[in-house]
Design a protein around this motif. Structure first.
Motif, PDB file in Angstrom:
ATOM      1  N   ILE A  13      -2.859 -29.327   3.051  1.00  0.00           N
ATOM      2  CA  ILE A  13      -2.867 -29.548   4.503  1.00  0.00           C
ATOM      3  C   ILE A  13      -2.294 -28.303   5.178  1.00  0.00           C
ATOM      4  CG2 ILE A  13      -2.160 -31.123   6.358  1.00  0.00           C
ATOM      5  CD1 ILE A  13      -1.484 -33.142   4.084  1.00  0.00           C
ATOM      6  N   PRO A  14      -3.103 -27.542   5.932  1.00  0.00           N
ATOM      7  CA  PRO A  14      -2.629 -26.277   6.521  1.00  0.00           C
ATOM      8  C   PRO A  14      -1.387 -26.436   7.391  1.00  0.00           C
ATOM      9  CG  PRO A  14      -5.015 -26.494   6.769  1.00  0.00           C
ATOM     10  CD  PRO A  14      -4.512 -27.800   6.241  1.00  0.00           C
ATOM     11  N   SER A  15      -1.354 -27.486   8.228  1.00  0.00           N
ATOM     12  CA  SER A  15      -0.205 -27.641   9.135  1.00  0.00           C
ATOM     13  C   SER A  15       1.085 -27.860   8.358  1.00  0.00           C
ATOM     14  CB  SER A  15      -0.436 -28.823  10.087  1.00  0.00           C
ATOM     15  OG  SER A  15      -0.554 -30.028   9.363  1.00  0.00           O
ATOM     16  N   VAL A  16       0.983 -28.540   7.213  1.00  0.00           N
ATOM     17  CA  VAL A  16       2.183 -28.811   6.410  1.00  0.00           C
ATOM     18  C   VAL A  16       2.719 -27.519   5.805  1.00  0.00           C
ATOM     19  CG1 VAL A  16       3.030 -29.979   4.333  1.00  0.00           C
ATOM     20  CG2 VAL A  16       1.575 -31.199   5.929  1.00  0.00           C
ATOM     21  N   LYS A  17       1.831 -26.614   5.403  1.00  0.00           N
ATOM     22  CA  LYS A  17       2.257 -25.328   4.844  1.00  0.00           C
ATOM     23  C   LYS A  17       3.145 -24.588   5.844  1.00  0.00           C
ATOM     24  CE  LYS A  17      -1.393 -24.113   1.539  1.00  0.00           C
ATOM     25  NZ  LYS A  17      -2.260 -25.274   1.515  1.00  0.00           N
TER      26      LYS A  17
ATOM     27  N   ILE B 162       6.581 -26.281   6.129  1.00  0.00           N
ATOM     28  CA  ILE B 162       7.437 -26.009   4.963  1.00  0.00           C
ATOM     29  C   ILE B 162       8.073 -24.627   5.090  1.00  0.00           C
ATOM     30  CG2 ILE B 162       7.433 -25.593   2.470  1.00  0.00           C
ATOM     31  CD1 ILE B 162       5.327 -27.830   2.235  1.00  0.00           C
ATOM     32  N   LYS B 163       7.287 -23.638   5.553  1.00  0.00           N
ATOM     33  CA  LYS B 163       7.858 -22.298   5.760  1.00  0.00           C
ATOM     34  C   LYS B 163       8.990 -22.342   6.787  1.00  0.00           C
ATOM     35  CE  LYS B 163       3.874 -19.483   4.445  1.00  0.00           C
ATOM     36  NZ  LYS B 163       2.785 -18.616   4.907  1.00  0.00           N
ATOM     37  N   GLN B 164       8.787 -23.140   7.839  1.00  0.00           N
ATOM     38  CA  GLN B 164       9.832 -23.274   8.859  1.00  0.00           C
ATOM     39  C   GLN B 164      11.085 -23.934   8.275  1.00  0.00           C
ATOM     40  OE1 GLN B 164       7.922 -25.491  11.981  1.00  0.00           O
ATOM     41  NE2 GLN B 164       6.574 -23.807  12.554  1.00  0.00           N
ATOM     42  N   ILE B 165      10.882 -24.949   7.418  1.00  0.00           N
ATOM     43  CA  ILE B 165      12.022 -25.642   6.790  1.00  0.00           C
ATOM     44  C   ILE B 165      12.815 -24.663   5.928  1.00  0.00           C
ATOM     45  CG2 ILE B 165      12.680 -27.406   5.093  1.00  0.00           C
ATOM     46  CD1 ILE B 165      10.275 -29.063   6.053  1.00  0.00           C
ATOM     47  N   ILE B 166      12.095 -23.840   5.142  1.00  0.00           N
ATOM     48  CA  ILE B 166      12.768 -22.878   4.258  1.00  0.00           C
ATOM     49  C   ILE B 166      13.569 -21.869   5.082  1.00  0.00           C
ATOM     50  CG2 ILE B 166      12.372 -20.979   2.622  1.00  0.00           C
ATOM     51  CD1 ILE B 166      10.005 -22.641   1.516  1.00  0.00           C
ATOM     52  N   ALA B 167      12.946 -21.370   6.157  1.00  0.00           N
ATOM     53  CA  ALA B 167      13.642 -20.393   7.018  1.00  0.00           C
ATOM     54  C   ALA B 167      14.880 -21.024   7.657  1.00  0.00           C
ATOM     55  CB  ALA B 167      12.686 -19.882   8.089  1.00  0.00           C
ATOM     56  N   HIS B 168      14.730 -22.257   8.148  1.00  0.00           N
ATOM     57  CA  HIS B 168      15.836 -22.964   8.801  1.00  0.00           C
ATOM     58  C   HIS B 168      16.955 -23.241   7.794  1.00  0.00           C
ATOM     59  CE1 HIS B 168      17.197 -26.713  11.294  1.00  0.00           C
ATOM     60  NE2 HIS B 168      17.998 -25.674  11.445  1.00  0.00           N
TER      61      HIS B 168
ATOM     62  N   GLU C  59       5.216 -29.196  -3.974  1.00  0.00           N
ATOM     63  CA  GLU C  59       4.397 -29.649  -5.104  1.00  0.00           C
ATOM     64  C   GLU C  59       3.372 -30.695  -4.648  1.00  0.00           C
ATOM     65  OE1 GLU C  59       5.279 -32.687  -8.737  1.00  0.00           O
ATOM     66  OE2 GLU C  59       6.864 -31.259  -8.276  1.00  0.00           O
ATOM     67  N   GLU C  60       3.821 -31.631  -3.796  1.00  0.00           N
ATOM     68  CA  GLU C  60       2.917 -32.681  -3.322  1.00  0.00           C
ATOM     69  C   GLU C  60       1.892 -32.133  -2.332  1.00  0.00           C
ATOM     70  OE1 GLU C  60       2.922 -35.780  -4.428  1.00  0.00           O
ATOM     71  OE2 GLU C  60       4.697 -35.552  -5.684  1.00  0.00           O
ATOM     72  N   GLU C  61       2.311 -31.135  -1.530  1.00  0.00           N
ATOM     73  CA  GLU C  61       1.391 -30.567  -0.531  1.00  0.00           C
ATOM     74  C   GLU C  61       0.238 -29.833  -1.206  1.00  0.00           C
ATOM     75  OE1 GLU C  61      -0.571 -27.710   1.701  1.00  0.00           O
ATOM     76  OE2 GLU C  61       0.982 -27.060   0.310  1.00  0.00           O
ATOM     77  N   ILE C  62       0.527 -29.170  -2.335  1.00  0.00           N
ATOM     78  CA  ILE C  62      -0.523 -28.425  -3.039  1.00  0.00           C
ATOM     79  C   ILE C  62      -1.667 -29.363  -3.419  1.00  0.00           C
ATOM     80  CG2 ILE C  62      -1.013 -27.223  -5.226  1.00  0.00           C
ATOM     81  CD1 ILE C  62       1.834 -25.982  -4.920  1.00  0.00           C
TER      82      ILE C  62
END
Length: 981
Positions: A801-805, A808-814, A794-797
């Motif tokens: 910030i492209p790198s943060v996106k 976040i995908k890596q965090i969800i997968a992990h 929500e805060e990233e939207i």
């Protein structure tokens, strides 16, 4: 044979007496490594592109050698480049000077923002370093240094290697290197000076030019011009008007429903301190010639505003305190605690002074004891609420949670409690509104947590907040105890639990969520049964069994019409409910007289004719145009009992019991009977709804694929349909046939319950009461991580910030991998939380920089986009060029920041301190300049001159100088012609 073998073995033990000393052995090992790495001869690469040292890929390879018992590591550092064609260059390459000597003069990569120190000092694309293998070891004595330098000089000469070879001397932190590079008739010596105190005459350009010229010692009278590159670095630490906007939440403001702007059910976000500690501005003059500029101890032309090139980097605060990261970390700590709720809150909470102990755990045993008093006074709910009153009475003001906070939380969790009749308020998630769809909402499937609008999710957030702000572990234990009491109260009073979807437990969610859903199922069944008791028993199906009517109409009617098998022997049916024991507690909705009146109590198996005389009961609706095979009556779909809902732990327990029955015939038979309880119930309901029916009729409705119809010609020659049961239904001692024979025509409302809601509810309530805070935290941690990820997204939207996106995908997968295991390791959980904290820090940095550079205040759209792009680059790159230098939009903002900081410093510092400060020029600059004195001065001096004689070949000479307050370094590369001295 022994005598013969001795001479043979001696043949292989040849001692090479030509390598006599340890020194010579060491040299031969260095040569061997250089040969292995194929660093022999001259390999000319293409000219270096601008910025390649930072953007390109650097690789290294290492080996270990020893000088006597002293171990050295040899490391080859090189920039990965495409190979170039060597055809047509053979003649040139024979006399060409080595690649590294040519790189000394290359100006495309001066002052790289991120590179090995030797790359920064000498501009090399390839080099080899020999350093002590053990970190604590160091080559300190001058004789050892000279011995090593002699060794590498001999090794280079013997092998013909043209890659520079360095040895690291002195302590490792000093980064002192001496080295050499050899080519055909040429040699470059790499020398270094490192001092703590800076001699005054070398703090400016003129003094350094004197050193450089004297070191070259060029015999030519008009000396060739010296090329100069200068970089001055300024540091901004005091942001002045830009205070960090994030304040820690105000704990006292919670009672109003908010915590410093933080509502219940929402996680905090942001850093408590400014995550950007410093801004470093590097002003660069890349191409100057001696004589054009004046810089001495009296005057300097180096005005940063006039510098042709500006670049900026930001220094991030070390591990800034981030609210969201701390929130989740503190919750994880509860998982490691061992105390039970009673131990945390104290067992005395259930005691009354001077009276007998009324322990809540004895509530059930009280029910079974003979008592002269009426039974309703010893009900479980009375015992629980008496205990509740005693808890409150005993705690008084010492309660971990004060009443205002507790009431606010309970109202947030149970909004229906505000109305007089909770059961009529928002009792569950309304099914008429479809749940929100989207990746964020369905994230609970991946994390095995709970939907973001559910009670479990809200409970996790409330416990998290209480743990952080209100009483820590004691507050968590207190709220959990209140929660369990609320669950007990709702079960006793038939009030549905809000925030839970209706239906059986969702196995995609965490176990605690499943348990609450199971309790809701029990309340629904009990409520339906109690309401059925209040209405007069009649043959109206809907009134007789309201709990199943809706399900049967909506689900069974559709399911059975489709060509699907409703197999009741599947996993998911409660094996506990299969029992011939009369001790099992259940309630019938009809009176005993009704049973006798219908003749169903005495009816055993009965013939089809006898059954046909019975009065039909428990009909839902007619099943299309189907009729009974024997009497031609319409076939009716019966009202059936719903299968027992199950949580994943019950399913696992059932699977284990069924597996333990083994593969023997007796075990298989017992297993089938345990699994056929639901089938038997449905058969009894079918018989009651369709008097005179047969097994074939039941199969036609229940499992159409097991009734095979085919067209045949009868005696009169007419084509008719003839049907029969499938082969599996005709197997001797078939379970379906056995069940049909034992089934009595009893409607669902009079059958023993498949799902004993009383027992299941008590099991759930006991399970909840037994949970320690650590167990609770383990159950709810996926919900907390789920909430943290949603908050970060929500805060990233807002910042984009492209790198943060990507992170976040890596965090969800992990997280998806880690949280699906029953008991994930703490280390893996800590890794997830650290990743979330890092993302939070990046977003906080972005906000800090946007506030400092005023991106929101920009009126012109183009300037705003440029500034946002600039801020984004600052976060992702080690150093960012400022377009237009000091005259660009970003440059003007940076200039203004420095001016404001200087003015503030002039007000704060007394005049005497200004006079005493730092370098001689600081007094002059502080009074007049918009910028403070530079914290770092870097210079690169280059020249191409003949050495050591006027007739020698003109070769590249280079000297790098860096000057900070506590460090002074000169790194020189001086080439000489070895053919003509």
């Amino acid at each position: 044979m022994a005598a013969d073998s001795e001479p043979e073995s001696e043949v292989f033990e040849i001692t090479d007496f030509t390598t006599a000393s340890e020194w010579e052995r060491f040299i031969s090992k260095v040569e061997e490594v250089l040969n292995d790495w194929k660093l022999i001869g001259n390999s000319l690469g293409k000219p270096l592109e601008k910025g390649i040292f930072t953007s390109g890929t650097w690789e290294e390879r290492s080996d270990e050698i020893s000088f006597a018992d002293f171990k050295f590591s040899v490391t080859h550092h090189y920039l990965v480049q495409e190979s170039t064609d060597k055809e047509g260059k053979d003649e040139e390459s024979e006399d060409a000077i080595p690649q590294s000597m040519q790189d000394l003069l290359c100006m495309n990569n001066d002052f790289p923002p991120r590179a090995h120190c030797l790359v920064r000092w000498y501009g090399l694309r390839e080099f080899v370093v020999i350093a002590p293998a053990v970190q604590s070891d160091a080559v300190l004595s001058e004789s050892k240094c000279n011995l090593l330098l002699s060794s590498i000089s001999i090794a280079l000469g013997n092998t013909g290697c043209q890659v520079p070879l360095f040895v690291q001397i002195h302590h490792r932190w000093r980064r002192m290197y001496m080295g050499e590079c050899q080519g055909p008739g040429v040699r470059t010596d790499f020398e270094m000076v490192h001092l703590r105190k800076v001699p005054n005459q070398y703090t400016h350009l003129s003094g350094l030019l004197d050193i450089f010229k004297s070191k070259i010692g060029c015999p030519l009278t008009p000396l060739p011009p010296v090329s100069i590159a200068i970089r001055l670095t300024y540091v901004l630490q005091d942001w002045q008007q830009y205070f960090w906007p994030q304040q820690p939440p105000d704990i006292d403001a919670l009672v109003g429903g908010e915590v410093g702007g933080l509502e219940f059910g929402k996680l905090p976000f942001g850093a408590c301190e400014d995550p950007i500690s410093e801004l470093h501005l590097a002003t660069t003059w890349p191409h100057l010639t001696e004589g054009i500029i004046v810089d001495n101890d009296v005057y300097s032309d180096l005005d940063p505003v006039q510098a042709p090139h500006w670049s900026v980097r930001v220094r991030k605060a070390d591990n800034p305190q981030c609210l969201l990261g701390d929130f989740v970390t503190e919750f994880l700590k509860i998982c490691r605690r061992k105390e039970s709720t009673d131990e945390i809150l104290g067992r005395s909470t259930f005691e009354e002074e001077g009276r007998e102990v009324a322990d809540i755990t004895h509530a059930l045993s009280k029910l079974t004891e003979p008592a002269p008093v009426p039974i309703h006074k010893l009900s479980v709910s009375n015992m629980v609420h008496t205990a509740k009153k005693k808890i409150r009475k005993h705690r008084g003001e010492e309660s971990p949670l004060n009443n205002d906070v507790l009431n606010t939380i309970l109202l947030f969790l149970f909004p229906d409690a505000a109305s007089e009749k909770p059961s009529e308020a928002t009792t569950s998630i309304d099914n008429s509104n479809p749940p929100p769809e989207g990746e964020d909402y369905t994230l609970y499937n991946q994390f095995k947590s709970a939907p973001s609008d559910s009670l479990t999710y809200k409970l996790a957030l409330c416990l998290c907040m209480i743990n952080f702000y209100h009483g820590g572990l004691k507050g968590v234990a207190h709220l959990w105890q209140e929660f369990v009491l609320e669950m007990r109260f709702r079960w006793e009073n038939n009030f549905l639990i809000p925030g839970l979807t209706s239906g059986p437990p969702d196995l995609r969610c965490c176990l605690l969520h499943q348990k609450l859903q199971m309790l809701n199922c029990c309340i629904e069944r009990k409520k339906a049964r109690d309401e059925g008791k209040k209405t007069s028993p009649s043959d109206n199906v809907t009134n007789a069994y309201p709990g199943d009517a809706g399900k049967a109409g909506g689900q069974l009617g559709l399911d059975h019409l489709r060509d699907t098998e409703k197999e009741k022997g599947e996993v998911g049916k409660s094996w506990d409910s299969w029992s011939d024991s009369e001790e099992e507690f259940f309630e019938c909705l009809s009176d005993t007289e009704d049973l006798k009146g219908n003749g169903q109590e005495s009816g055993k198996k009965g013939s089809t004719k006898e059954m046909a005389n019975l009065k039909p009961e428990g009909r839902l609706h007619q099943h299309g145009k189907l009729t009974l095979l024997h009497n031609g009556e319409p076939l009716y779909i019966p009202v059936t009992q719903e299968p027992a809902p199950m949580t994943e732990d019950l399913l696992e327990e059932q699977s284990e019991v069924l597996a333990k029955l083994g593969t023997s015939a007796e075990g298989a038979h017992l297993r089938a009977r345990m699994q056929s309880a639901c089938l038997l119930s449905d058969m009894e309901s079918f018989k009651a709804a369709n008097p005179g029916c047969s097994l074939e009729d039941f199969v036609r409705w229940y499992s159409p694929r097991d009734y095979i119809e085919e067209e045949v010609t009868d005696e009169q020659g007419n084509v008719v349909l003839r049907g029969e049961l499938s082969a599996r239904m005709k197997i001797p001692s078939n379970m379906w046939v056995e069940a049909w024979e034992t089934a009595k025509p009893i409607p669902a409302r009079r059958q023993r319950r498949l799902f004993d809601d009383t027992r299941e509810a008590e099991k759930v309530l006991h399970y909840l009461a037994m949970q320690k805070p650590a167990d609770l935290a383990r159950h709810l941690l996926p919900c907390v991580i789920h909430a943290a990820v949603l908050k970060v997204k929500e805060e990233e939207i807002l910042e984009n910030i492209p790198s943060v996106k990507k992170i976040i995908k890596q965090i969800i997968a992990h997280s998806s991998k880690v949280l699906h295991f029953p008991n994930p390791e703490d280390k893996k959980l800590e890794e997830i939380i650290l990743q979330i904290t890092n993302v939070e820090a990046i977003i906080a940095r972005a906000r800090s920089l946007k506030a400092k550079f005023g991106t929101e205040k920009c009126e012109q759209e183009d300037e705003k986009e440029d500034l946002e792009r600039f801020v984004s680059c600052l976060l992702e790159h080690p150093e960012v060029s400022v377009t237009g230098a000091g005259r660009g939009h970003a440059g003007r903002i940076i200039h203004k920041l420095f001016v404001n900081a200087q003015r503030a410093a002039a007000v704060v510092l007394p005049e005497e301190e200004l006079k005493r400060s730092g370098y001689p020029e600081e007094r002059r600059q502080n009074a007049t300049s918009d910028f403070p004195p530079p914290v770092g001065r870097e210079l690169i001096l280059r020249a191409t001159v003949p050495r050591p004689a006027p007739y020698s070949k003109a070769l590249p000479q280079r000297m790098y100088s860096v000057l900070t307050k506590e460090d002074f370094r000169l790194a020189g590369a001086f080439s000489s012609d070895t053919s003509f001295f």
